[in-house]
Design a protein around this motif. Sequence first.
Motif: not given
Length: 363
Positions: A270-273, A276-283
């Motif tokens: 859960n923490d992995m996804f 990754s989701g938070e970081y990708r949304n910051s692109f």
Amino acid sequence: MKYNNIAFIGFGLIGGSIARAIKKYRPISKIYAYTNNSLELSKGKSDGVIDVILEDIDTSLSECDIIFLCTPVELNEYYLEKIKPYIKKESIVTDVGSTKSSIHNLAKKLDMEEVFIGGHPMAGSEKTGYAASDALLLENAYYMITPSSKTPKEKLDVLTDIVAMIKAIPFVIDYQKHDNVVATVSHLPHILAAALVNLVKDNDYSDEVMKRVAAGGFKDITRIAAASPVMWEQICMVNSVPINKILRKYIDMLEDVYTHLSDKSSLYINDMFEKSGEYRNSFDSNSQGVIISKHDISVHIQDKPGAISVISAILAANSISIKNIGINHNREKGEGALNISFYDADSCEMAGKLLREYNYTVL
């Protein structure tokens, strides 16, 4: 510093696009071009992009203020050495290769560090050759510029101004850092995509059920696996050290995932996804990255006769060209039943807006 005379060694997709953009925004520029493909030179000449066709690498280059090396990575190094006797010390020599350390090391060996400035326009197309070139190809794309420690500021400013003039985004970076960056965000993803496709191929059933359902998300994340084998062989060989370094870290990360998955550690997954989701949304979604984006939309339509024809007619009536159109059989990400591809971002955006006006649900 004036830069009226600009030469291109190699005149395919990238070289042709840069030349077209220079002619578009600075028509007084005089474009020289050399390549082994005489048809591309003839077409460039008839298009009004090329002013002077170079028959060989010779003294004609002494007339040029800037020389772009636009051949494959390894050939750029060959031509850097070949043009050395013919260039002025005031000139700028740059390249468009996706790896930089090797050619910078050669420039140092050839005592050309005051002349050579590395370059890497982070844009491209699924098509190749001059025929696919476009003056807008590099617009809003990062254009990496890698000076040496001996690069005169005046020359760096000139190249940066040219990159900005053709509507790309200049990004000055150390050449070794550049290679680590592209190894991580471009070269490794291409390797992973190829490996993932081959994993499916090698583990599919005799009825090829994996191949049949490999649409939607799987097809998206492995699209780049269809890139040129020759080009990627060269890139991987030239940039093998940074690629192996980040590949080792990725393997270690996968081993970590494997261990936690075997231990049924739901919190870790859960923490992995979540991370990754938070970081990708910051692109940044307003500029092009290293990997070429697709210009696609998916549309929810009812399965009835003429449904696709209606959409095609709407787009055609508004002069929007469709590159490809097909049915999504596997829609695990919530895509619509119909997938439409376009040749450029503007057409894609316009099509989405238009179809929404006709009350279609567009993703």
